[in-house]
Motif scaffolding. Structure first.
Motif, PDB file in Angstrom:
ATOM      1  N   LYS A 180      22.410  22.828  46.677  1.00 38.40           N
ATOM      2  CA  LYS A 180      22.434  21.377  46.877  1.00 38.40           C
ATOM      3  C   LYS A 180      23.847  20.848  46.686  1.00 38.40           C
ATOM      4  N   HIS A 181      24.338  20.135  47.674  1.00 31.11           N
ATOM      5  CA  HIS A 181      25.593  19.398  47.573  1.00 31.11           C
ATOM      6  C   HIS A 181      25.299  17.961  47.967  1.00 31.11           C
ATOM      7  N   ASP A 182      25.613  17.038  47.099  1.00 33.45           N
ATOM      8  CA  ASP A 182      25.398  15.631  47.421  1.00 33.45           C
ATOM      9  C   ASP A 182      26.507  14.820  46.775  1.00 33.45           C
ATOM     10  N   LYS A 183      26.671  13.601  47.230  1.00 31.55           N
ATOM     11  CA  LYS A 183      27.701  12.746  46.645  1.00 31.55           C
ATOM     12  C   LYS A 183      27.253  11.299  46.742  1.00 31.55           C
ATOM     13  N   GLY A 184      27.904  10.454  45.974  1.00 33.37           N
ATOM     14  CA  GLY A 184      27.544   9.050  45.984  1.00 33.37           C
ATOM     15  C   GLY A 184      28.516   8.224  45.162  1.00 33.37           C
ATOM     16  N   LEU A 185      28.231   6.951  45.095  1.00 34.63           N
ATOM     17  CA  LEU A 185      29.007   6.014  44.303  1.00 34.63           C
ATOM     18  C   LEU A 185      28.100   5.514  43.188  1.00 34.63           C
ATOM     19  N   GLU A 186      28.587   5.569  41.954  1.00 29.66           N
ATOM     20  CA  GLU A 186      27.715   5.229  40.825  1.00 29.66           C
ATOM     21  C   GLU A 186      28.454   4.338  39.826  1.00 29.66           C
ATOM     22  N   TRP A 187      27.746   3.320  39.392  1.00 27.65           N
ATOM     23  CA  TRP A 187      28.244   2.430  38.349  1.00 27.65           C
ATOM     24  C   TRP A 187      27.550   2.784  37.045  1.00 27.65           C
ATOM     25  N   VAL A 188      28.326   3.000  35.975  1.00 31.39           N
ATOM     26  CA  VAL A 188      27.767   3.285  34.654  1.00 31.39           C
ATOM     27  C   VAL A 188      28.009   2.062  33.781  1.00 31.39           C
ATOM     28  N   GLN A 189      26.928   1.370  33.472  1.00 31.64           N
ATOM     29  CA  GLN A 189      26.967   0.092  32.774  1.00 31.64           C
ATOM     30  C   GLN A 189      26.761   0.274  31.277  1.00 31.64           C
ATOM     31  N   LEU A 190      27.646  -0.317  30.477  1.00 29.56           N
ATOM     32  CA  LEU A 190      27.465  -0.332  29.033  1.00 29.56           C
ATOM     33  C   LEU A 190      26.389  -1.362  28.690  1.00 29.56           C
ATOM     34  N   VAL A 191      25.278  -0.883  28.127  1.00 33.36           N
ATOM     35  CA  VAL A 191      24.133  -1.749  27.827  1.00 33.36           C
ATOM     36  C   VAL A 191      24.081  -2.113  26.347  1.00 33.36           C
ATOM     37  N   ASP A 192      24.409  -1.167  25.488  1.00 28.00           N
ATOM     38  CA  ASP A 192      24.345  -1.383  24.042  1.00 28.00           C
ATOM     39  C   ASP A 192      25.554  -0.722  23.402  1.00 28.00           C
ATOM     40  N   ASP A 193      26.245  -1.450  22.552  1.00 26.00           N
ATOM     41  CA  ASP A 193      27.409  -0.910  21.854  1.00 26.00           C
ATOM     42  C   ASP A 193      27.371  -1.412  20.416  1.00 26.00           C
ATOM     43  N   SER A 194      26.517  -0.788  19.620  1.00 30.87           N
ATOM     44  CA  SER A 194      26.382  -1.181  18.225  1.00 30.87           C
ATOM     45  C   SER A 194      26.947  -0.091  17.324  1.00 30.87           C
TER      46      SER A 194
ATOM     47  N   ASP B 109      25.797   2.382  15.479  1.00 30.46           N
ATOM     48  CA  ASP B 109      25.331   3.769  15.565  1.00 30.46           C
ATOM     49  C   ASP B 109      24.604   4.074  16.877  1.00 30.46           C
ATOM     50  N   LYS B 110      24.769   3.202  17.879  1.00 30.69           N
ATOM     51  CA  LYS B 110      24.092   3.430  19.159  1.00 30.69           C
ATOM     52  C   LYS B 110      24.931   2.918  20.312  1.00 30.69           C
ATOM     53  N   ILE B 111      25.034   3.741  21.348  1.00 30.67           N
ATOM     54  CA  ILE B 111      25.713   3.354  22.588  1.00 30.67           C
ATOM     55  C   ILE B 111      24.771   3.717  23.734  1.00 30.67           C
ATOM     56  N   SER B 112      24.502   2.756  24.612  1.00 26.83           N
ATOM     57  CA  SER B 112      23.564   2.974  25.714  1.00 26.83           C
ATOM     58  C   SER B 112      24.265   2.744  27.045  1.00 26.83           C
ATOM     59  N   LEU B 113      24.099   3.705  27.961  1.00 31.33           N
ATOM     60  CA  LEU B 113      24.747   3.657  29.275  1.00 31.33           C
ATOM     61  C   LEU B 113      23.688   3.750  30.374  1.00 31.33           C
ATOM     62  N   GLN B 114      23.679   2.762  31.270  1.00 24.51           N
ATOM     63  CA  GLN B 114      22.747   2.762  32.399  1.00 24.51           C
ATOM     64  C   GLN B 114      23.481   3.144  33.683  1.00 24.51           C
ATOM     65  N   HIS B 115      22.967   4.172  34.374  1.00 28.13           N
ATOM     66  CA  HIS B 115      23.552   4.612  35.641  1.00 28.13           C
ATOM     67  C   HIS B 115      22.872   3.889  36.802  1.00 28.13           C
ATOM     68  N   LEU B 116      23.680   3.364  37.724  1.00 23.84           N
ATOM     69  CA  LEU B 116      23.175   2.670  38.910  1.00 23.84           C
ATOM     70  C   LEU B 116      23.832   3.289  40.142  1.00 23.84           C
ATOM     71  N   LEU B 117      23.010   3.863  41.001  1.00 19.52           N
ATOM     72  CA  LEU B 117      23.501   4.558  42.191  1.00 19.52           C
ATOM     73  C   LEU B 117      23.561   3.585  43.360  1.00 19.52           C
ATOM     74  N   ILE B 118      24.674   3.614  44.096  1.00 17.59           N
ATOM     75  CA  ILE B 118      24.867   2.726  45.251  1.00 17.59           C
ATOM     76  C   ILE B 118      24.737   3.563  46.516  1.00 17.59           C
ATOM     77  N   VAL B 119      23.761   3.234  47.353  1.00 18.68           N
ATOM     78  CA  VAL B 119      23.521   4.002  48.573  1.00 18.68           C
ATOM     79  C   VAL B 119      23.511   3.071  49.774  1.00 18.68           C
ATOM     80  N   GLY B 120      23.649   3.673  50.965  1.00 15.41           N
ATOM     81  CA  GLY B 120      23.620   2.891  52.191  1.00 15.41           C
ATOM     82  C   GLY B 120      24.994   2.408  52.610  1.00 15.41           C
ATOM     83  N   PRO B 121      25.075   1.658  53.706  1.00 13.49           N
ATOM     84  CA  PRO B 121      26.369   1.179  54.230  1.00 13.49           C
ATOM     85  C   PRO B 121      27.016   0.156  53.310  1.00 13.49           C
ATOM     86  N   LYS B 122      28.348   0.085  53.353  1.00  9.33           N
ATOM     87  CA  LYS B 122      29.078  -0.862  52.503  1.00  9.33           C
ATOM     88  C   LYS B 122      28.641  -2.305  52.741  1.00  9.33           C
TER      89      LYS B 122
END
Length: 300
Positions: A61-75, A77-90
């Motif tokens: 499998k070879h695939d590629k994409g554009l992804e935004w990693v959003q900081l959701v929680d930064d306390s 003793d906890k750090i939370s990161l949400q990945h959001l994949l961007i697909v389709g035409p610009k």
């Protein structure tokens, strides 16, 4: 005697400061995974152990994409990161709410994947997780996938984290294969000069109650995240601004489920529909009562 006590006190202070500095390095490494990335996903089956001449390995499998990693929680003793994949035409991008990774410092509550939509709750002794971070990985609907605890390592200009744990099949395999039911994941996350890499050495495992695991095959995964200007991921940022309140309610409900600190088993479908099909409908399940009732319906 007084000198000895003074030495011990100074040593304790120095040790504490070193631990604090190490924790700050850890936090920086984790948050360095945030931002906009051009991503490549690469997987290849390496070894096969079935002994069956009719066995068909998974295709490369070879695939590629554009992804935004959003900081959701930064306390503390906890750090939370949400990945959001961007697909389709610009001109008309489509956003896929992808996986989420939470990092918890010196966490003692672990949900270890067993098999077939079951997770075993484990209470870890504090002495075993000192200075460690648990990475908790979640599905697109924020239900659990896998968790593991280990130390971040900072040496020779490198920052990396490694852990081995059991996990459900990835979606690329789950929709194609039914000859194994567990992935033993050896995960390596490493921060690089231009982003980060996620490297995997995985076992494809057949697991049944009261039987020894059988390794069917192995695979190599090598995913690269190369940082690009944040403006390239504006569509994902806009999506998150619009939908973050809904997903905060979803996470809160799952947190309530996890706080029960007991073994967890989930139904695969309710009314012949998987959970993410319900929750990824942007026009539905906006209220806490609806979300809570839906998730409860999937918990056995």
């Amino acid at each position: 005697m007084k000198r000895s006590l003074l030495f011990i006190a100074l040593l304790a202070i120095g040790t504490g400061l070193n631990a604090q500095n190490k924790k700050k390095q850890d936090q920086k490494a984790i948050k360095d995974m945030c931002g906009c990335y051009e991503v490549t996903f690469n997987f290849a089956e390496t070894f096969e152990y079935s002994g069956d001449s009719t066995y068909v390995p998974s295709p490369v499998k070879h695939d590629k994409g554009l992804e935004w990693v959003q900081l959701v929680d930064d306390s503390k003793d906890k750090i939370s990161l949400q990945h959001l994949l961007i697909v389709g035409p610009k001109e008309h991008p489509y956003i896929v709410k992808h996986w989420r990774q939470d990092w918890e410092y010196e966490n003692t509550d672990l949900y270890e994947f067993d098999h077939d939509n079951k997770w075993t709750y484990k209470k870890l002794p504090k002495s075993s997780i000192k200075g460690q971070w648990t990475q908790k990985v979640f599905q697109v609907d924020d239900s659990p996938r896998y968790e593991g605890s280990a130390s971040w390592v900072h040496i020779d200009g490198k920052s990396y984290w490694e852990n081995t744990t059991s996990a459900p099949l990835p979606r690329r395999e789950y929709t194609q294969r039914s000859d194994y039911n567990v992935t033993t994941r050896r995960n390596h996350h490493e921060i690089t000069q231009n982003g980060w890499i996620h490297e995997q050495d995985n076992d494809k495992v057949i697991r049944e109650d009261n039987k020894e695991d059988i390794v069917l095959a192995q695979e190599k995964g090598f995913n690269t995240y190369v940082k690009v200007d944040d403006s390239k991921c504006k569509a994902a940022q806009d999506y998150w601004s619009k939908n973050k309140n809904k997903w905060a309610l979803v996470r809160a409900k799952w947190d309530e489920v996890f706080s029960r600190n007991t073994d967890l088993e989930l139904k695969e479908k309710v009314d012949n529909k998987v959970l993410f099909k319900y929750l990824l409908d942007e026009n539905a399940y906006q209220e806490k009562s609806e979300i809570d009732a839906l998730i409860d319906s999937f918990v056995k």
